[in-house]
Design a protein around this motif. Structure first.
Motif: not given
Length: 1453
Positions: A1220-1228, A1235-1244, A1278-1285
């Motif tokens: 997280x110190x180096x790749x916080x953006x990758x983590x986001x 969240x986007x691919x599964x609409x906030x539901x469960x992931x397998x 994803x990069x665009x949405x995270x940049x907006x956030x």
């Protein structure tokens, strides 16, 4: 197997031998081919420099050399080595180079080959030296000699021999010239004559290219041939020295005999006879050693040496990496071009004039809105307006030609402009908006990255190995920044030379990447335009032609009956339920069964069932129980025809017959459906009572046997198998031509050398043909080992037969047709030993070289070429042939991830009690190895036969009982350690429990019954237990997974083989159901019923004496009894039918279908056979992820909520770690992707693993075109949405700081105002003014003085002060986070307050609760309106600040 059928129950023999052949001969044996291919591919990379790179078939006629120019410099000049250097006139040189001359020579070669193939044996009395074939050979030899002299005269001798093709032609000229000499005619020089057919390869460029691709790089293939020959020579010499002294063994007396014996073992034909004869000769003492010697040589020669030939051929068919990428782009362009055009059956409507349907309007145009105008309709008026304008300008006298031309150009430009506006307006707007967004976001990200680099935020951190996720993330960020022209690429003055060089290389590399991006985007746009044009063309046809898309030109497009038929035809089972909120597909418990039910439509399921029932009914047909005379069998025939009539009518009414987009007859499958239906309908209407042999009625019965092929059309996966089979037909056809050429060469040679020389008298005492007449007595022996005790003077039983001078029963070389049939049988390695022995015995030992050379070329190169081509075509159809190394690794990784499952191992118990100790014991490696050794020890008990009457069997069974109790103890310990629920999670544990339970049942039955069945059951339990070892070792598990996955993926290929076998079985019953018994047609192997025919055909699939069965089915009069009226009353065969039947079946099944199994095994073996360096995600990475998943998925359900993904990513270590110190953006990015691919539901489990796999590879190198475009679009979104956030969060923090500063300044002003008001209040009205205090003191005073009246209670005012830092957030203190202090808030007091009491209020801000007691004492003369408005402003400000803080906490990960 036939002996086992006679001795044991039939089902047991069939089950044992069929499973043995399937697993050992078809699966396990092919694993060796996969191992050799993969190993050879690795070695080839290491020896690439020695062998050289692959070259194309480009012409090498031009070379380059240095030449001094006029200025004294040197330059490379192209020199044509084929430039004429002879002394012939220019006209002859031009004629020699013309295509007409080459075609004339090739046509003469063709005629020569035809003449040579027409040669046949004419009898011993004919003088062969002066026949017409000899004169034709002399004429062709003179012609080709003149051709060679003409080329030497035109090119010069040096220029002539510089070409390899000319060297081969010169060799043929010299050899054939010597061959026409009468004393050398029909000698070994005949090879030169028949080798002329090789020149015909130049006729077809595709065949020439294919031959060069296979045999052009001759270093590898030539080295392997030399190695094989050396191995044969060495092993023959060793065998000669080992067995030359053995008496009564003539196979190793001389070196040629030893060589022939070892070569026979290499070809697997009769190698058991060689070994058995040697074992009987050496005696019982040395028999085991000799058996091991021959078995090891046979395994090495058949499993490793032959697999090396396949590996070399596959390597020659492999393309370079750059060519693969180029072919991928070309293939994508070709697919786009093919999608643009409509099929020919639909384009036929373009030949007819447009006749759009007109609608009669009964209302005024103002009564309703004008509908959308059709594009094709509007184009007509635009063109007409353009023509009218031009004609009008021409008619005006003042209009000049220039003005008319100008108007024509303007009209055309207007037309193009309108057309572009119609087609591209929407796309251009979207593209422009998307480009603006992408540019803006990229600029912001580059600025942020540059600012962080300049601020040194990356420095001062400890050196640590970066994970693959971090490396790939930075590669993508750098690639995007460089691609869009980042300012960091500008060269500054202070940079060093190394930095400048690196920047230049990066710039060049990313310019190439940008060019590749433009090509990819261009192909994508071309595909979209092709699809759009196709839709536009189809829509125009639908608008302008009223009969387009009308079934049978009768039913309307939107007719109710057609819609009803569409609903019936397209109805299918769909159990995928989607969540109404998120839209995600819910996983059901029986999703595999639901997928199977939804594989085809309901109508197709009905027809599959009806077809299977009809095939079962055909299984009961035989020559003695015919459908024409069995009413019960006719029921299934009527049902099939009725149901298929309903099906075809529904599909034709719904989709059309031929001239509709989704017509029934739109591919070969539709044609086959109509053909099968017509054959069944004709047979049902005709139902012939008498069917003569070789008649049209019998042909109709044979065509009726194609009914099982309907399943190929009904099941999509079966259609895919057929498509894969026929899509590579071109290469298979080229291989067939090469093999036929090889057979033709050797057949022509054999005819000229062996025609009439293989015949012999059936009386072994007669040598000359003149003496072969009369009769002789032949003795009859029941068995070879049966010695009858005869009295003195008594003869053995026998009978008298006439003497006949005849060829061998199964082959001869009297003409080219019979010779090619014999060589085809030899090519399958069946019966070649018999051919060799006959040639050596009747012609001479030297002629044995002929058959050995043909077998070596046909077996080692021809058959392996078939295997290699089928594997290459399979890979090309699967899309893996054109994949680069990185792309293939990515495909293998995706396949491995699909197979990977969460660890079904429960966690260790928390306490150190009894269960924890059991857990440690059962998971210890020593415990696992001990159990494996015990399993092997129990399996060794089966090395001795378990017989009831043998006294050794009881101790062996008792030891097996002891082992069973040990395994029961093992299972009990695991159940105690893991708990029953945890033990049941693992499939391996379930299998162990099942086998152990069977073992306990066997122990009970053994001591209760003690008979042969219990011993057999005990042996089966031991065998089942032995398979559990495969999961305890990595290599064994890899091989087991290869076999299991190959069985799963080859299921439809095996089903397709069975359907083909079923069709041939039905046809065999019709053609050969009553053939008399012969050498191999007997009571076990015959075609009297469909069941026995299937058994015979399965035997033919293995290649066991298929040629002898074919010759038995060729029997003709006078060796059988014919019948003119019915085929079931004769016992004769069918010569032409048997030839086509058996040869086609053997080629399709043995050469093509079985090689598809090899291709599947090779493909699946590459999934598991990969080193740690080759794997994108290693086995340790997957194991680590499985362990972390088990930590997060505490309920072992295989799914986790989306918010838990961040905890899982934080726990990963090693190559999958995210710092997280180096790749916080990758983590986001990773969290938002889930969240986007599964609409906030469960992931397998596989969802998270797939996301990590995409993030761990370089998608530019590993992904293919379509997948790359989709992935880059997703990552950009994803990069665009995270940049907006991120921007939104940064703005809120800035606003919060500004508001905090404003509130701080306001608090200072309010405090000064309050102090002034308090002093003024004391001065004007001292008794009525009260002071304020902090909330803690107020609460304390209120708790101590509960009896104090409300009018004297203290007040906690809500305006901030500088000195008060009391209040804190309750949830921060509870959650362990740093507490955020807030000031104490006060309201300004009025000059004349009136005391009011306000009870305690719960204030909830953003989910946080703060208790504040408010006591106000306000002057009654205060303006209540101004006080209320001030409180309202304060409340609004508090809500705004608090909501900003809560949102900041939610976004700040």
């Amino acid at each position: 197997m036939y002996r086992a059928i006679d001795s044991f129950p039939r089902w047991r023999s069939y089950f044992y031998f069929i499973t043995l052949i399937f697993f050992l001969a078809w699966l396990v044996k092919n694993v060796f081919i996969a191992v050799i291919i993969e190993t050879f591919a690795e070695i080839r990379v290491q020896f690439q420099q020695m062998w050289g790179s692959r070259s194309s078939t480009t012409s090498t006629a031009t070379t380059q050399m240095f030449h001094e120019d006029a200025a004294g410099g040197w330059q490379l000049v192209a020199v044509d080595v084929n430039k004429p250097q002879g002394r012939a006139p220019a006209c002859l040189q031009q004629m020699m180079r013309s295509s007409v001359f080459h075609m004339f020579i090739l046509s003469m070669v063709t005629v020569d080959v035809i003449v040579a193939a027409s040669n046949y044996h004419k009898g011993e009395s004919f003088k062969r030296q002066y026949d017409e074939f000899y004169l034709a050979e002399v004429a062709f030899t003179v012609l080709f000699d003149l051709e060679a002299l003409l080329k030497i005269w035109c090119l010069g001798f040096t220029g002539y021999i510089s070409s390899s093709l000319h060297k081969f032609e010169l060799l043929l000229v010299v050899g054939t010239t010597l061959h026409v000499y009468p004393d050398l005619y029909h000698s070994q020089f005949t090879y030169f004559q028949v080798l002329r057919v090789v020149r015909l390869i130049k006729i077809s460029p595709a065949l020439e290219d294919f031959v060069y691709k296979i045999f052009g790089p001759g270093k590898k293939l030539g080295s392997l041939v030399v190695f094989t020959a050396s191995l044969l020579i060495v092993m023959s010499a060793i065998s000669l020295q080992m067995f030359c002294f053995v008496e009564e063994l003539d196979r190793f007396t001389t070196f040629p005999r030893a060589f022939m014996s070892m070569f026979q073992i290499l070809t697997q034909e009769g190698w058991v006879d060689v070994m058995d004869q040697t074992l009987n000769a050496v005696g019982h003492m040395w028999a085991p050693v000799v058996a091991i010697y021959f078995i090891l040589y046979h395994l090495f020669a058949t499993l490793i040496l032959l697999s090396l030939f396949v590996a070399v051929i596959l390597d020659n068919l492999e393309l370079d990496e750059d060519l693969k990428k180029l072919k991928q782009l070309k293939q994508s362009e070709a697919n786009a071009d093919t999608k643009e055009k409509l099929p020919l059956r639909l384009r036929i409507f373009e030949k007819f004039p447009n006749r759009p349907q007109m609608v009669k309007i009964s209302k005024l145009p103002s009564d309703f809105t004008v509908p959308k105008i059709r594009e094709s309709f509007m184009k007509q008026f635009i063109d007409r307006q353009q023509q009218d304008t031009c004609c009008l300008l021409r008619s005006l006298p003042s209009a000049s030609s220039s003005s008319c031309d100008h108007s024509k150009r303007s009209a055309i430009e207007d037309n193009k402009y309108i057309d572009q506006k119609l087609r591209k307006s929407v796309f251009s707007i979207r593209a422009r908006n998307l480009l603006e967004k992408e540019t803006a976001v990229t600029k912001i990200l580059r600025a942020c990255t540059r600012q962080r680099m300049l601020s040194g935020s990356f420095e001062g951190q400890p050196a640590k190995e970066r994970s693959i996720l971090s490396v790939q993330h930075h590669i993508r960020q750098e690639r995007r920044s460089l691609r869009h022209g980042s300012n960091s690429q500008r060269i500054s003055r202070g940079k060093s030379l190394e930095t400048l060089t690196q920047d230049h290389s990066n710039t060049v590399r990313y310019r190439n990447a940008q060019r590749e991006d433009s090509e990819i985007k261009m192909i994508q746009e071309k595909k979209e335009q092709a699809e759009m044009k196709r839709k536009v063309q189809e829509e125009e046809l639908r608008e302008n032609h009223p009969y387009f898309d009308k079934p049978l030109f009768i039913v309307g497009r939107e007719h109710r009956f057609r819609n009803f038929c569409r609903v019936v035809v397209r109805a299918r089972f769909n159990a995928s339920k989607t969540d109404p909120v998120t839209g995600a597909v819910k996983n059901t418990k029986y999703h595999q069964l639901y997928d199977l039910l939804g594989l085809v439509t309901y109508l197709d399921w009905v027809m599959i069932i009806v077809t299977i029932c009809s095939c079962i009914s055909m299984m009961f047909e035989s020559p003695f129980r015919r459908v024409m005379h069995a009413p019960t069998l006719q029921i299934a025939e009527y049902v099939f025809v009725i149901f298929m009539s309903i099906e075809l009518n529904l599909k034709i009414m719904a989709d059309g017959l031929f001239f509709t987009p989704t017509a029934v007859i739109r591919d070969f499958g539709g044609v086959m459906d109509i053909f099968i239906y017509l054959v069944s309908l004709i047979f049902l209407c005709w139902m012939p009572q008498n069917v003569p042999a070789e008649s049209g009625a019998q042909l109709l019965l044979v065509l009726r046997c194609l009914r099982p092929l309907r399943i190929f059309k009904l099941v999509p996966q079966m259609r895919k198998v057929v498509r894969e089979l026929f899509s590579g037909f071109k290469e298979i056809f080229l291989v067939s031509i090469l093999l036929l050429t090889l057979m033709l060469v050797f057949a022509s040679f054999g005819v000229q050398l062996f025609a009439g020389k293989l015949a012999k008298c059936n009386d072994p005492n007669i040598i000359r043909r003149e003496d072969c007449n009369g009769i002789f007595r032949i003795n009859v022996s029941v068995s070879k080992n049966l010695n009858l005790k005869l009295r003195p003077g008594e003869k053995k039983p026998g009978f008298w037969v006439p003497r006949v001078w005849a060829n061998p029963r199964n082959f001869n070389f009297d003409n080219v047709g019979n010779a090619m049939l014999a060589l085809f049988e030899v090519l399958s390695l069946k019966g070649w030993v018999e051919v060799r022995d006959v040639i050596i015995h009747r012609v001479g030992p030297m002629h044995g070289i002929y058959i050995h050379v043909f077998v070596f070329l046909g077996c080692m190169i021809g058959l392996t070429l078939f295997v290699g081509v089928v594997i290459a075509n399979f890979n090309e159809n699967k899309g893996t042939a054109l994949l680069t190394v990185d792309q293939r690794r990515w495909e293998d990784l995706k396949s491995r991830l699909k197979i990977a499952q969460p660890l079904h191992l429960p966690p260790r118990p928390d306490n150190d009690g009894f269960r924890a100790k059991m857990y440690d014991i059962t998971q210890h490696p020593f415990f696992k190895r001990t159990i494996a050794l015990l399993v092997l020890a129990q399996s060794v008990l089966l090395s001795v036969k378990w017989d009831v009457e043998d006294p050794v069997t009881v101790p062996l069974a008792t030891m097996s009982v002891v082992f069973t109790f040990i395994f029961v103890l093992e299972v009990t310990m695991k159940i105690i350690a893991m708990s029953p629920a945890g033990f049941w999670q693992s499939r391996r544990n379930r299998y162990d429990l099942l086998v152990t339970s069977l073992g306990v049942v066997w122990v009970v039955l053994h001591f209760a019954l003690l008979n042969a069945y219990t011993y057999m059951m005990g042996a089966c339990v031991i065998v089942f237990r032995f398979f559990s070892i495969c999961g305890k070792h990595v290599t064994l598990k890899m091989l087991l997974l290869t076999v299991v996955v190959s069985m799963y993926k080859s299921f439809f290929i095996i089903v397709g083989m069975f359907l083909l076998l079923l069709c041939y079985a039905f046809a065999g019953v019709v053609l050969f159901g009553t053939v008399k018994y012969g050498e191999n047609i007997n009571r076990h192997a015959n075609f009297s019923s469909a069941g026995k025919a299937i058994t015979v055909l399965f035997r033919i699939v293995t290649g066991e004496d298929w040629n002898k069965i074919m010759h038995d089915c060729m029997v003709q009069p006078p060796f059988c009894t014919p019948d003119e009226f019915t085929y079931w009353a004769t016992d004769c065969g069918n010569y032409a039918g048997a030839l086509m039947y058996f040869c086609s079946f053997y080629v399709i099944i043995a050469y093509i279908m079985l090689n598809l199994l090899v291709a599947i095994i090779v493909e699946n073996f590459s999934l598991f056979y990969s080193t740690e360096e080759d794997q994108l995600l290693s086995y340790n990475d997957l194991r680590h992820f499985q362990i972390i998943w088990n930590m997060v998925d505490d309920k072992r359900e295989g799914v986790i909520p989306t918010f838990r993904v961040k905890f899982l990513l934080r726990l990963l270590r090693g190559r999958l770690e995210v710092d997280l110190d180096k790749d916080k953006l990758l983590f986001k990015h990773m969290c938002y992707e889930m969240e986007r691919l599964h609409s906030g539901g469960d992931v397998t489990f596989h969802d998270v693993l797939s996301m990590l796999s995409y993030r761990s590879v370089d998608i530019r190198k590993s992904l293919q075109l379509e997948e790359l475009l989709a992935r880059e679009q997703l990552e950009y979104t994803i990069e665009e949405e995270v940049a907006k956030q991120t921007i939104r969060m940064w703005l809120k923090k800035c606003l919060k700081r500004i508001r905090a500063k404003q509130q701080q300044s306001c608090s200072i002003i309010h405090s000064l105002r309050e102090s002034q008001q308090q002093e003024l209040s004391r001065f004007l009205n001292p008794p009525s003014i009260e002071t304020t205090q902090p909330s803690e003191d107020l609460n304390a005073n209120s708790q101590d003085n509960n009896t104090q009246p409300e009018t004297s209670s203290q007040q906690q005012l809500l305006s901030p002060t500088l000195s008060d830092r009391g209040g804190s957030r309750q949830d921060a203190a509870d959650g362990g986070k740093p507490q955020r202090k807030f000031g104490q808030w006060r309201l300004p007091s009025a000059p004349k307050p009136i005391s009011h009491s306000v009870s305690s209020v719960n204030l909830r801000f953003g989910g946080r609760t703060t208790m504040k007691s408010v006591v106000c004492k306000v002057n009654p003369m205060t303006d209540t309106a101004s006080c209320g408005s001030e409180v309202k402003k304060w409340w609004t400000r508090q809500l705004t600040v608090e909501s900003d803080e809560s949102g900041d906490d939610l976004l700040d990960i």
